[in-house]
Motif scaffolding. Structure first.
Motif, PDB file in Angstrom:
ATOM      1  N   ALA A 180      31.181  19.868 117.258  1.00  0.00           N
ATOM      2  CA  ALA A 180      30.907  20.070 115.830  1.00  0.00           C
ATOM      3  C   ALA A 180      31.750  19.124 114.988  1.00  0.00           C
ATOM      4  CB  ALA A 180      31.164  21.518 115.445  1.00  0.00           C
ATOM      5  N   GLN A 181      33.040  19.013 115.316  1.00  0.00           N
ATOM      6  CA  GLN A 181      33.899  18.111 114.559  1.00  0.00           C
ATOM      7  C   GLN A 181      33.719  16.659 114.997  1.00  0.00           C
ATOM      8  OE1 GLN A 181      36.175  18.399 111.838  1.00  0.00           O
ATOM      9  NE2 GLN A 181      34.865  20.196 111.552  1.00  0.00           N
ATOM     10  N   ALA A 182      33.231  16.423 116.212  1.00  0.00           N
ATOM     11  CA  ALA A 182      32.913  15.052 116.611  1.00  0.00           C
ATOM     12  C   ALA A 182      31.827  14.479 115.710  1.00  0.00           C
ATOM     13  CB  ALA A 182      32.488  15.002 118.070  1.00  0.00           C
ATOM     14  N   ARG A 183      30.936  15.324 115.228  1.00  0.00           N
ATOM     15  CA  ARG A 183      29.939  14.870 114.251  1.00  0.00           C
ATOM     16  C   ARG A 183      30.616  14.485 112.934  1.00  0.00           C
ATOM     17  NH1 ARG A 183      24.421  16.790 114.826  1.00  0.00           N
ATOM     18  NH2 ARG A 183      24.050  17.447 116.984  1.00  0.00           N
ATOM     19  N   SER A 232      36.751  22.666 108.710  1.00  0.00           N
ATOM     20  CA  SER A 232      37.000  24.036 109.159  1.00  0.00           C
ATOM     21  C   SER A 232      35.706  24.658 109.679  1.00  0.00           C
ATOM     22  CB  SER A 232      37.544  24.888 108.008  1.00  0.00           C
ATOM     23  OG  SER A 232      36.498  25.275 107.142  1.00  0.00           O
ATOM     24  N   ASP A 233      35.846  25.795 110.340  1.00  0.00           N
ATOM     25  CA  ASP A 233      34.671  26.519 110.825  1.00  0.00           C
ATOM     26  C   ASP A 233      34.320  27.676 109.894  1.00  0.00           C
ATOM     27  OD1 ASP A 233      36.768  28.167 111.390  1.00  0.00           O
ATOM     28  OD2 ASP A 233      36.448  28.231 113.557  1.00  0.00           O
ATOM     29  N   GLU A 234      34.676  27.522 108.607  1.00  0.00           N
ATOM     30  CA  GLU A 234      34.327  28.485 107.570  1.00  0.00           C
ATOM     31  C   GLU A 234      33.658  27.734 106.418  1.00  0.00           C
ATOM     32  OE1 GLU A 234      34.740  31.700 107.750  1.00  0.00           O
ATOM     33  OE2 GLU A 234      35.963  31.773 109.593  1.00  0.00           O
ATOM     34  N   PRO A 235      32.805  28.419 105.646  1.00  0.00           N
ATOM     35  CA  PRO A 235      32.228  27.761 104.465  1.00  0.00           C
ATOM     36  C   PRO A 235      33.320  27.363 103.479  1.00  0.00           C
ATOM     37  CG  PRO A 235      31.076  29.821 104.966  1.00  0.00           C
ATOM     38  CD  PRO A 235      32.315  29.798 105.818  1.00  0.00           C
ATOM     39  N   SER A 244      23.366  14.382 106.648  1.00  0.00           N
ATOM     40  CA  SER A 244      24.151  15.583 106.940  1.00  0.00           C
ATOM     41  C   SER A 244      24.457  15.623 108.422  1.00  0.00           C
ATOM     42  CB  SER A 244      23.380  16.848 106.537  1.00  0.00           C
ATOM     43  OG  SER A 244      24.064  18.006 106.979  1.00  0.00           O
ATOM     44  N   THR A 245      25.587  16.201 108.772  1.00  0.00           N
ATOM     45  CA  THR A 245      25.909  16.389 110.184  1.00  0.00           C
ATOM     46  C   THR A 245      25.092  17.522 110.784  1.00  0.00           C
ATOM     47  OG1 THR A 245      27.744  17.859 109.637  1.00  0.00           O
ATOM     48  CG2 THR A 245      28.259  15.517 109.931  1.00  0.00           C
ATOM     49  N   LYS A 246      24.380  18.251 109.934  1.00  0.00           N
ATOM     50  CA  LYS A 246      23.519  19.352 110.366  1.00  0.00           C
ATOM     51  C   LYS A 246      22.115  19.085 109.840  1.00  0.00           C
ATOM     52  CE  LYS A 246      27.070  22.919 110.712  1.00  0.00           C
ATOM     53  NZ  LYS A 246      27.382  24.330 110.407  1.00  0.00           N
ATOM     54  N   ASN A 271      31.899  23.182 109.424  1.00  0.00           N
ATOM     55  CA  ASN A 271      31.759  21.936 110.192  1.00  0.00           C
ATOM     56  C   ASN A 271      30.648  21.033 109.655  1.00  0.00           C
ATOM     57  OD1 ASN A 271      33.732  22.736 112.321  1.00  0.00           O
ATOM     58  ND2 ASN A 271      32.166  24.279 112.771  1.00  0.00           N
ATOM     59  N   GLU A 272      30.422  21.089 108.369  1.00  0.00           N
ATOM     60  CA  GLU A 272      29.355  20.275 107.789  1.00  0.00           C
ATOM     61  C   GLU A 272      29.935  19.065 107.065  1.00  0.00           C
ATOM     62  OE1 GLU A 272      25.220  20.958 105.405  1.00  0.00           O
ATOM     63  OE2 GLU A 272      26.976  21.977 104.571  1.00  0.00           O
TER      64      GLU A 272
END
Length: 534
Positions: free
Chosen positions: A343-346, A489-492, A509-511, A523-524
């Motif tokens: 997720a963070q590699a993105r 972070s893994d939170e909004p 976007s990464t997503k 992680n966006e």
């Protein structure tokens, strides 16, 4: 997509470099090791991917004590990879696709099997004795000083036949060249001319800051911060064995030669703090390397506060004429996805390809290869074999590229020289090529954006205020304003826009792209085109 014309900017400023580790890219002759013909067969992948230049790790004849960084002939190709005809075909194929080709130049040391060193060690009276660094033992016996090899142990190797020690900053099979000798210096300049004449577009220069040593060979000072869980080399501060003033004059000669060939580039591997790294740009009147390699994204803590400071400090350290560069992976470093997760590699991909400066990608990062376990009986890296308890093995970043889900992942028809990533049947180029939401598709989108938006490739960078755990910066050229917002972070987290602006378009976007509100998903990362509020 065709890049907008930027006639006053050289290709290496607006381009993206892609590092290939030839042993692990594509095997064409069923020996389990990649080669030049294999790279040639994959050139369409690279051209369609969207990079601008390829850098090859060493392909010269070598006993492979350090997998090619022990060079036995600077002007030929190791049979493992092919021959000069195969190289010329590859170079033609690269150029016909509008790409550039960089070679690895290894000036600090050769192989102990190089004819120069064989002659040098044959006698103290050899004409080439002074091409390498030989010294008598101390009066009471033992090495001339306390210098430590980067691979552990003394940097000095005793030669009983001639009764002197020779210096090796790395393995004993890699004796250091003596750049204070004018004949050696001219011989190595001739190497550069050989490859420039053949048509290469530049060089990445290995361990450039090592090439000259203190003339008095003084002992390096003890490092008071050293602990046994790091490499033995770091027990000392390399004050006298690296980064000597005379090296800058030599580097300026490299640059003058490169410039005499026109549009060429020199990338220097230099692992130093910002203030000393910046010196390797030289001056406007007396330039040195175009790009002193900046490894800080691989070495810094992965959080918004630290990354913001890293970017700010690095930008502030650059001379007015210096062009930045960034890298998140290499053949020496752990995989970025192994360090911070996919997720963070993105996020790292978006950071690398939207910062100001020239990015260098490392093969396999574009498909998110993570941790690869190397069984003890498959370890090949001499650094890992010599210091096995430190977890510094480089094999994990050198595993073969999985191209598809066929036998041996399409890399070879036999077992590869190193193991594949365990998830290769799912994590391979062919599978990700068909998935619009894969990390490979993200890389392609980002590379396409750099080509179509000059604000990304050449625009100014300004760090902007952001919520906690968010790194945000503006890229701008003329009236084009882009905002990059990265949630680490893994939170909004709230998405804050610069005052008097609103979102005109979501460019990447990464997503999967969604309607954008005032919140970043966990992680966006986003690349947003902004416009001023009317």
């Amino acid at each position: 997509m065709v890049r907008q014309t930027l006639t006053k900017h050289p290709w290496w400023k607006i381009g993206v470099i892609y590092q290939i580790y030839p042993r692990s890219f594509q095997d064409s002759d069923a020996d389990g090791v990649g080669d030049l013909a294999g790279i040639e067969a994959r050139l369409d992948y690279l051209a369609n991917f969207g990079i601008d230049a390829i850098w090859l790790s060493p392909i010269y004849p070598s006993p492979m004590a350090d997998f090619g960084y022990d060079v036995a002939d600077y002007c030929d190709i190791d049979p493992m990879f092919g021959d000069l005809d195969a190289f010329d075909r590859l170079l033609d194929g690269v150029h016909s696709r509008g790409l550039k080709l960089l070679l690895d130049f290894v000036p600090n040391h050769s192989s102990d099997q190089h004819p120069w060193f064989i002659e040098s060690r044959s006698s103290r009276e050899s004409p080439k004795r002074d091409w390498y660094i030989w010294r008598d033992p101390l009066p009471g016996g033992g090495p001339p000083n306390n210098w430590i090899s980067d691979f552990g142990g003394s940097s000095w190797q005793w030669d009983a036949a001639t009764g002197q020690y020779y210096l090796h900053a790395f393995l004993k099979e890699q004796p250091d060249l003596n750049w204070r000798n004018p004949d050696l210096r001219e011989a190595m300049m001739a190497v550069l001319r050989f490859w420039f004449d053949r048509g290469v577009d530049g060089f990445r220069i290995d361990v450039l800051w090592h090439i000259v040593k203190d003339v008095a060979f003084r002992n390096n000072p003890i490092n008071p911060m050293w602990t046994p869980n790091v490499t033995e080399r770091d027990r000392l501060i390399q004050r006298y064995s690296t980064d000597q003033p005379e090296a800058h004059e030599i580097t300026a000669e490299f640059r003058a030669l490169a410039d005499s060939y026109g549009d060429r580039v020199l990338v220097g591997e230099i692992c130093l703090p910002n203030d000393r790294l910046a010196c390797w740009y030289g001056t406007e009147d007396h330039p040195q390397v175009h790009l002193p390699f900046n490894f800080q994204l691989m070495e810094t803590a992965w959080d918004a506060v630290t990354l913001r400071k890293t970017i700010s400090d690095y930008e502030a350290s650059l001379p007015s004429f210096g062009w930045p560069n960034w890298v998140i992976g290499s053949h020496d470093a752990p995989r970025i996805a192994a360090k911070i997760g996919e997720a963070q590699a993105r996020i790292a991909a978006m950071l690398l390809l939207t910062l100001r400066g020239t990015p260098t990608l490392y093969q396999g990062d574009e498909i998110g290869i993570g941790e690869v376990q190397i069984p003890p009986n498959r370890v090949r890296d001499p650094q890992d074999l010599r210091q096995p308890d430190l977890g510094i093995g480089r094999d994990r970043s050198r595993t073969p590229i999985p191209w598809n889900s066929s036998a041996q992942a399409g890399f070879s028809t036999v077992e590869p020289w190193l193991p594949l990533n365990e998830d290769w049947r799912e994590r391979n180029v062919a599978a990700q090529d068909q998935d619009d939401n894969s990390i490979l598709s993200l890389y392609r989108s980002l590379l396409a954006l750099r080509r179509s938006h000059n604000a990304l490739s050449i625009g100014d960078l300004t760090l902007v205020d952001a919520a906690d755990d968010v790194l945000a910066y503006r890229r701008q050229r003329a009236n084009e304003i882009l905002l990059i917002a990265l949630n680490l972070s893994d939170e909004p987290r709230p998405l804050l826009l610069p005052e008097n602006t609103c979102i005109a378009k979501v460019l990447c976007s990464t997503k999967p792209i969604r309607p954008i509100s005032s919140t970043l998903d966990p992680n966006e990362g986003l690349v947003l085109e902004l416009k001023e509020k009317s």
